[in-house]
Design a protein around this motif. Structure first.
Motif, mmCIF file in Angstrom:
data_model
loop_
_atom_site.group_PDB
_atom_site.id
_atom_site.type_symbol
_atom_site.label_atom_id
_atom_site.label_comp_id
_atom_site.label_asym_id
_atom_site.label_seq_id
_atom_site.Cartn_x
_atom_site.Cartn_y
_atom_site.Cartn_z
ATOM 1 N N LEU A 1 2.299 12.276 2.510
ATOM 2 C CA LEU A 1 2.591 13.682 2.204
ATOM 3 C C LEU A 1 2.770 14.493 3.484
ATOM 4 C CD1 LEU A 1 0.152 14.295 -0.798
ATOM 5 C CD2 LEU A 1 2.656 14.229 -0.865
ATOM 6 N N ASN A 2 1.955 14.220 4.480
ATOM 7 C CA ASN A 2 2.111 14.943 5.741
ATOM 8 C C ASN A 2 3.425 14.576 6.430
ATOM 9 O OD1 ASN A 2 -0.312 16.330 5.534
ATOM 10 N ND2 ASN A 2 -1.486 14.680 6.496
ATOM 11 N N LYS A 3 3.816 13.313 6.333
ATOM 12 C CA LYS A 3 5.070 12.885 6.957
ATOM 13 C C LYS A 3 6.268 13.527 6.265
ATOM 14 C CE LYS A 3 6.106 10.220 10.450
ATOM 15 N NZ LYS A 3 5.435 10.371 11.752
ATOM 16 N N LEU A 4 6.209 13.634 4.937
ATOM 17 C CA LEU A 4 7.304 14.234 4.179
ATOM 18 C C LEU A 4 7.216 15.758 4.131
ATOM 19 C CD1 LEU A 4 7.646 11.244 3.271
ATOM 20 C CD2 LEU A 4 8.125 12.113 0.981
ATOM 21 N N LEU B 1 0.831 -1.210 0.000
ATOM 22 C CA LEU B 1 0.000 0.000 0.000
ATOM 23 C C LEU B 1 0.860 1.253 0.000
ATOM 24 C CD1 LEU B 1 -2.800 1.344 0.253
ATOM 25 C CD2 LEU B 1 -2.584 1.100 2.743
ATOM 26 N N VAL B 2 1.966 1.218 0.754
ATOM 27 C CA VAL B 2 2.897 2.360 0.760
ATOM 28 C C VAL B 2 3.500 2.556 -0.634
ATOM 29 C CG1 VAL B 2 5.089 3.205 1.687
ATOM 30 C CG2 VAL B 2 3.404 2.170 3.219
ATOM 31 N N GLY B 3 3.860 1.452 -1.273
ATOM 32 C CA GLY B 3 4.442 1.557 -2.614
ATOM 33 C C GLY B 3 3.462 2.109 -3.634
ATOM 34 N N MET B 4 2.201 1.661 -3.589
ATOM 35 C CA MET B 4 1.187 2.168 -4.524
ATOM 36 C C MET B 4 0.914 3.647 -4.296
ATOM 37 S SD MET B 4 -1.496 -1.000 -4.389
ATOM 38 C CE MET B 4 -2.765 0.038 -5.042
ATOM 39 N N SER B 5 0.777 4.044 -3.054
ATOM 40 C CA SER B 5 0.510 5.454 -2.756
ATOM 41 C C SER B 5 1.697 6.335 -3.135
ATOM 42 C CB SER B 5 0.181 5.611 -1.267
ATOM 43 O OG SER B 5 -0.933 4.822 -0.910
ATOM 44 N N SER C 1 -8.655 -0.806 -0.952
ATOM 45 C CA SER C 1 -9.763 0.016 -1.431
ATOM 46 C C SER C 1 -9.289 1.425 -1.777
ATOM 47 C CB SER C 1 -10.865 0.086 -0.357
ATOM 48 O OG SER C 1 -10.363 0.746 0.797
ATOM 49 N N ARG C 2 -10.204 2.147 -2.398
ATOM 50 C CA ARG C 2 -9.892 3.523 -2.785
ATOM 51 C C ARG C 2 -9.632 4.395 -1.559
ATOM 52 N NH1 ARG C 2 -11.003 6.890 -7.184
ATOM 53 N NH2 ARG C 2 -11.336 9.079 -6.606
ATOM 54 N N GLU C 3 -10.418 4.199 -0.519
ATOM 55 C CA GLU C 3 -10.276 5.009 0.695
ATOM 56 C C GLU C 3 -8.934 4.763 1.374
ATOM 57 O OE1 GLU C 3 -12.885 3.213 -0.122
ATOM 58 O OE2 GLU C 3 -14.322 4.843 -0.552
ATOM 59 N N LEU C 4 -8.476 3.497 1.394
ATOM 60 C CA LEU C 4 -7.183 3.200 2.008
ATOM 61 C C LEU C 4 -6.029 3.828 1.227
ATOM 62 C CD1 LEU C 4 -7.599 -0.561 3.071
ATOM 63 C CD2 LEU C 4 -7.405 1.452 4.557
ATOM 64 N N ILE C 5 -6.111 3.805 -0.095
ATOM 65 C CA ILE C 5 -5.034 4.379 -0.922
ATOM 66 C C ILE C 5 -4.946 5.889 -0.710
ATOM 67 C CG2 ILE C 5 -4.264 4.773 -3.296
ATOM 68 C CD1 ILE C 5 -5.512 2.082 -4.034
ATOM 69 N N LEU C 6 -6.086 6.578 -0.708
ATOM 70 C CA LEU C 6 -6.087 8.033 -0.528
ATOM 71 C C LEU C 6 -5.669 8.421 0.895
ATOM 72 C CD1 LEU C 6 -9.335 9.019 -2.493
ATOM 73 C CD2 LEU C 6 -6.946 9.168 -3.232
ATOM 74 N N ALA C 7 -6.061 7.620 1.874
ATOM 75 C CA ALA C 7 -5.658 7.910 3.258
ATOM 76 C C ALA C 7 -4.151 7.751 3.423
ATOM 77 C CB ALA C 7 -6.410 6.996 4.225
ATOM 78 N N GLU D 1 -5.084 6.921 -12.775
ATOM 79 C CA GLU D 1 -6.116 7.127 -11.771
ATOM 80 C C GLU D 1 -5.968 6.106 -10.640
ATOM 81 O OE1 GLU D 1 -9.831 6.917 -13.757
ATOM 82 O OE2 GLU D 1 -9.495 8.743 -14.958
ATOM 83 N N VAL D 2 -6.693 6.359 -9.569
ATOM 84 C CA VAL D 2 -6.648 5.453 -8.426
ATOM 85 C C VAL D 2 -7.180 4.078 -8.811
ATOM 86 C CG1 VAL D 2 -7.431 5.104 -6.052
ATOM 87 C CG2 VAL D 2 -6.900 7.409 -6.862
ATOM 88 N N ASN D 3 -8.195 4.038 -9.674
ATOM 89 C CA ASN D 3 -8.767 2.753 -10.094
ATOM 90 C C ASN D 3 -7.742 1.890 -10.834
ATOM 91 O OD1 ASN D 3 -11.287 3.403 -9.037
ATOM 92 N ND2 ASN D 3 -11.966 4.381 -10.938
#
Length: 446
Positions: A306-309, A262-266, A294-300, A281-283
């Protein structure tokens, strides 16, 4: 106070003048007062003056055509005068005596000298003179081998003394002087800033702080990300920024094993939005991961990264240095593909995180030149633009060449299969330069 109006003064008649003084004509267009008209400035032709006499025409500039016409007219007039000239017979008595019985010496008539107008030579003659001067200059520039220079060179050769030619530093930006996108005026300043920024932006070694993941898991993730990048036909900048985001986030936060993909995809989604013109796109990522998230997990997770970096994505990755170092290497297509092959092998292995991005890029260029047996292996131009000498790169280049040696037998073959295809010049099929590098290491140690 004297009155402004006074009687006009009548000038006296000069002696020897015949007749009475005539009345003066008033100025043209003037009144009773004595006024003088302005003089002609030479831009009018045949203008009547105050006294009624015609003014001479304004002189024309003498060009080559008018000059030749004047010369031909002057020669024709002289020829006509010579033909029409008659001998004048002077009586002796007239010569002997003048008025009053005094002897007067006759002066010979002074012949007017013909006007000589210089005409410039023809253009063909000028070209001949110019070409002759250029030939003479080229002859002067030629190196003349004198007897002394020949004897000196032979003496040095006999004694084993030779003058080594210095490897010049080439101006790699000369051809891009007119290209505004190459920013030739301040490209050196940009890379000086990159060299300073890569130390503060580089992720630290983080595997000891991670609980559930290790270097092998990271290699599997990098191998999968490289495959996704190749399938989606993304820009090369996107791949290097994706790996940077993954390493930087893992060095700041603890990640569970089930969330590593999930970290790699995001991270790739963020890099695509930053580098690509048309980002996936996210899909698309949901389909690629076989709907593991899910879409919500990827966006979260994207927001958490981004906040961490702190939204700092403008960083010097190895790619920005690769582009510059390839230009300094004056690489052909085969060398370029080989350099990127080594650079992507370096992305897969966690052990390369201890090296600066600029050193990884320079070592990839050195390892590629070593593999393709380029001469020289490292030039003064490369040392000038990379900032590294050949001995400084041997350790990092040894790691890259060892990855090449084991790539064919490795289970993670995405990079190897990618660069053994004809699309990338099949550069992965070249034999590794491990033996050559061992000899270089022994020579440097001794």
């Amino acid at each position: 106070m004297a009155s402004r109006h006074h009687e006009p003064v009548v000038p006296q008649q000069p002696k020897g003048a015949a007749g009475p003084i005539g009345k003066q004509k008033p100025a043209a267009g003037g009144d009773a007062k004595n006024r003088r008209a302005l003089e002609d400035i030479g831009n009018l032709v045949n203008v009547r003056a105050v006294e009624g006499k015609a003014q001479p025409q304004a002189g024309r500039p003498v060009t080559r055509n008018t000059g030749s016409q004047f010369l031909s007219k002057a020669q024709a007039n002289n020829n006509t005068a010579a033909v029409n000239k008659k001998p004048v017979v002077v009586a002796a008595a007239d010569v002997a005596a003048g008025k009053g019985g005094k002897a007067v010496k006759q002066k010979a008539p002074i012949k007017p000298k013909p006007e000589v107008i210089e005409i410039s030579p023809d253009t063909n003659e000028l070209k001949q003179v110019g070409q002759k001067g250029l030939r003479n200059a080229s002859l002067r520039k030629k190196k003349i081998h004198t007897l002394t220079s020949v004897l000196t060179a032979r003496s040095k050769a006999a004694c084993g003394v030779t003058d080594k030619l210095k490897d010049p530093v080439h101006d790699i930006d000369a051809l891009d002087a007119e290209n505004q996108l190459a920013v030739v005026d301040y490209v050196e300043d940009i890379y000086e800033f990159y060299k300073l920024a890569e130390n503060s932006c580089r992720p630290c070694e983080y595997m000891e702080s991670q609980v559930e993941i290790n270097a092998k898991m990271r290699a599997i993730l990098a191998d999968w990300l490289i495959e996704v990048h190749h399938k989606l036909e993304l820009m090369p900048e996107t791949l290097y920024l994706t790996i940077y985001i993954v390493d930087q986030y893992l060095s700041m936060d603890t990640v569970l094993r089930k969330e590593l993909q999930l970290v790699g995809m995001s991270a790739m989604l963020i890099a695509c939005k930053y580098e690509e013109i048309w980002a996936p796109e996210v899909n698309d990522f949901i389909c690629i991961s076989d709907k593991a998230y899910s879409r919500e997990l990827i966006l979260a997770k994207e927001k958490a990264i981004l906040n961490k970096l702190e939204w700092n994505l403008t960083v010097p990755t190895p790619y920005v240095f690769l582009v510059r170092f390839l230009k300094a290497s004056m690489a052909d297509k085969e060398l370029e593909q080989m350099v990127f092959f080594f650079a992507e092998l370096g992305l897969m292995h966690y052990s390369m995180i201890k090296y600066f991005p600029s050193m990884v890029a320079a070592s990839a260029v050195y390892a590629a030149r070593q593999t393709l047996k380029k001469v020289p292996l490292w030039s003064t131009t490369l040392e000038r633009h990379t900032g590294f000498s050949e001995p400084q790169l041997l350790d990092c280049a040894q790691h890259l060449i060892s990855f090449h040696s084991s790539a064919a037998e490795s289970k993670l073959k995405v990079v190897y299969n990618k660069y053994k295809s004809p699309q990338f010049g099949a550069v992965a099929l070249h034999p590794p330069a491990a033996k050559l590098l061992v000899e270089e290491l022994k020579a440097s140690s001794t």
